[in-house]
Scaffold this motif. Sequence first.
Motif, PDB file in Angstrom:
ATOM      1  N   MET A 124       0.834  -1.203   0.000  1.00 23.59           N
ATOM      2  CA  MET A 124       0.000   0.000   0.000  1.00 23.59           C
ATOM      3  C   MET A 124       0.868   1.253   0.000  1.00 23.59           C
ATOM      4  N   LEU A 125       1.911   1.290   0.836  1.00 28.09           N
ATOM      5  CA  LEU A 125       2.801   2.446   0.893  1.00 28.09           C
ATOM      6  C   LEU A 125       3.600   2.590  -0.402  1.00 28.09           C
ATOM      7  N   ARG A 126       3.983   1.464  -0.985  1.00 26.21           N
ATOM      8  CA  ARG A 126       4.738   1.480  -2.244  1.00 26.21           C
ATOM      9  C   ARG A 126       3.890   2.055  -3.382  1.00 26.21           C
ATOM     10  N   ALA A 127       2.595   1.774  -3.356  1.00 28.21           N
ATOM     11  CA  ALA A 127       1.695   2.311  -4.384  1.00 28.21           C
ATOM     12  C   ALA A 127       1.561   3.828  -4.258  1.00 28.21           C
ATOM     13  N   ARG A 128       1.795   4.352  -3.061  1.00 27.72           N
ATOM     14  CA  ARG A 128       1.657   5.792  -2.814  1.00 27.72           C
ATOM     15  C   ARG A 128       2.956   6.574  -2.953  1.00 27.72           C
ATOM     16  N   SER A 129       4.111   5.879  -2.866  1.00 31.22           N
ATOM     17  CA  SER A 129       5.385   6.593  -2.829  1.00 31.22           C
ATOM     18  C   SER A 129       6.483   5.828  -3.556  1.00 31.22           C
ATOM     19  N   ARG A 130       7.316   6.560  -4.271  1.00 26.89           N
ATOM     20  CA  ARG A 130       8.462   5.951  -4.945  1.00 26.89           C
ATOM     21  C   ARG A 130       9.540   5.525  -3.958  1.00 26.89           C
ATOM     22  N   GLY A 131       9.538   6.081  -2.754  1.00 27.35           N
ATOM     23  CA  GLY A 131      10.600   5.833  -1.782  1.00 27.35           C
ATOM     24  C   GLY A 131      10.467   4.551  -0.985  1.00 27.35           C
ATOM     25  N   VAL A 132       9.475   3.733  -1.291  1.00 33.89           N
ATOM     26  CA  VAL A 132       9.265   2.494  -0.534  1.00 33.89           C
ATOM     27  C   VAL A 132       9.773   1.319  -1.360  1.00 33.89           C
ATOM     28  N   ALA A 133      10.726   0.579  -0.804  1.00 32.98           N
ATOM     29  CA  ALA A 133      11.333  -0.545  -1.518  1.00 32.98           C
ATOM     30  C   ALA A 133      10.381  -1.735  -1.589  1.00 32.98           C
ATOM     31  N   LYS A 134      10.402  -2.426  -2.721  1.00 30.76           N
ATOM     32  CA  LYS A 134       9.551  -3.605  -2.902  1.00 30.76           C
ATOM     33  C   LYS A 134       9.875  -4.679  -1.867  1.00 30.76           C
ATOM     34  N   ASN A 135      11.156  -4.895  -1.609  1.00 29.27           N
ATOM     35  CA  ASN A 135      11.592  -5.892  -0.629  1.00 29.27           C
ATOM     36  C   ASN A 135      12.165  -5.212   0.608  1.00 29.27           C
ATOM     37  N   SER A 136      11.425  -4.273   1.129  1.00 34.78           N
ATOM     38  CA  SER A 136      11.855  -3.462   2.260  1.00 34.78           C
ATOM     39  C   SER A 136      12.280  -4.314   3.453  1.00 34.78           C
ATOM     40  N   LEU A 137      13.362  -3.893   4.105  1.00 37.39           N
ATOM     41  CA  LEU A 137      13.805  -4.574   5.328  1.00 37.39           C
ATOM     42  C   LEU A 137      12.799  -4.398   6.463  1.00 37.39           C
ATOM     43  N   HIS A 138      11.890  -3.445   6.338  1.00 39.14           N
ATOM     44  CA  HIS A 138      10.821  -3.303   7.328  1.00 39.14           C
ATOM     45  C   HIS A 138       9.993  -4.599   7.396  1.00 39.14           C
ATOM     46  N   MET A 139       9.817  -5.268   6.271  1.00 42.97           N
ATOM     47  CA  MET A 139       9.010  -6.499   6.243  1.00 42.97           C
ATOM     48  C   MET A 139       9.720  -7.669   6.921  1.00 42.97           C
ATOM     49  N   LYS A 140      11.013  -7.539   7.144  1.00 36.42           N
ATOM     50  CA  LYS A 140      11.787  -8.573   7.834  1.00 36.42           C
ATOM     51  C   LYS A 140      12.023  -8.213   9.300  1.00 36.42           C
ATOM     52  N   GLY A 141      11.514  -7.070   9.726  1.00 37.25           N
ATOM     53  CA  GLY A 141      11.758  -6.615  11.094  1.00 37.25           C
ATOM     54  C   GLY A 141      13.188  -6.137  11.290  1.00 37.25           C
ATOM     55  N   GLN A 142      13.789  -5.616  10.232  1.00 38.20           N
ATOM     56  CA  GLN A 142      15.190  -5.205  10.289  1.00 38.20           C
ATOM     57  C   GLN A 142      15.391  -3.711  10.077  1.00 38.20           C
ATOM     58  N   ALA A 143      14.331  -2.911  10.186  1.00 36.38           N
ATOM     59  CA  ALA A 143      14.466  -1.480   9.912  1.00 36.38           C
ATOM     60  C   ALA A 143      13.494  -0.670  10.761  1.00 36.38           C
ATOM     61  N   ALA A 144      13.852   0.599  10.934  1.00 33.57           N
ATOM     62  CA  ALA A 144      12.986   1.538  11.647  1.00 33.57           C
ATOM     63  C   ALA A 144      13.144   2.912  11.015  1.00 33.57           C
ATOM     64  N   ASP A 145      12.037   3.640  10.924  1.00 31.64           N
ATOM     65  CA  ASP A 145      12.041   5.034  10.492  1.00 31.64           C
ATOM     66  C   ASP A 145      11.779   5.867  11.734  1.00 31.64           C
ATOM     67  N   LEU A 146      12.699   6.806  12.013  1.00 31.65           N
ATOM     68  CA  LEU A 146      12.693   7.508  13.292  1.00 31.65           C
ATOM     69  C   LEU A 146      12.849   9.012  13.105  1.00 31.65           C
ATOM     70  N   ARG A 147      12.371   9.741  14.097  1.00 34.54           N
ATOM     71  CA  ARG A 147      12.457  11.202  14.093  1.00 34.54           C
ATOM     72  C   ARG A 147      12.766  11.668  15.516  1.00 34.54           C
ATOM     73  N   LEU A 148      13.494  12.770  15.620  1.00 34.50           N
ATOM     74  CA  LEU A 148      13.716  13.465  16.888  1.00 34.50           C
ATOM     75  C   LEU A 148      13.428  14.943  16.658  1.00 34.50           C
ATOM     76  N   LYS A 149      12.728  15.570  17.578  1.00 32.05           N
ATOM     77  CA  LYS A 149      12.455  17.007  17.441  1.00 32.05           C
ATOM     78  C   LYS A 149      13.716  17.826  17.649  1.00 32.05           C
ATOM     79  N   SER A 150      14.586  17.354  18.545  1.00 35.01           N
ATOM     80  CA  SER A 150      15.756  18.147  18.926  1.00 35.01           C
ATOM     81  C   SER A 150      16.983  17.934  18.039  1.00 35.01           C
TER      82      SER A 150
END
Length: 189
Positions: A124-150
Amino acid sequence: MISSKTDGVTRRGVLAAFAATTVIAAPSYANAFGLLRGAGDIRRLRMYSGRTGESLDTIYWIEGDYIGEAIKEIHHFMRDWRTDQIKQIDLRTLDIMAAAHGLMDVSEPYMLLSGYRSPQTNAMLRARSRGVAKNSLHMKGQAADLRLKSRSVGQMAQAAAACHAGGVGRYSRSNFVHMDCGPVRNWGR
């Protein structure tokens, strides 16, 4: 939820650990682990999710041993919130996240944007954005997208890249950094 003080963690200790690991020539996961040595022999993660309203503050490793209950909490916290599916998150990814957090000398928790992603969510995310990998490591539990305000995307990416332990993606327009335990590589701005 486990909360604990980290009186043993000092900026000097983290900087000494970082300096010691920079002499290692070959990139390896040992670098991320080395960044955590001298930090009172604990590894801690602090995160919150704007999507679920949940927060996590847990010590997940003490004196060389992972704490099973804390790891289970992390798996649950980093689940695919869209489908409520849980996958074991690779411990190497957790160690990279903790090491990078320590290098930034910040007490603010990470905002978790994405941990595990089910194949359905990734498609679903891949259909909405070019930046999502087809074989994303997120699907293997090997990645995180993170943010810090500071901290800026650049500062976060620099800390993660200093671990020499996985992939680091800069997503400046969306204000987050991707950290994974896959091959050492960097991308984005």
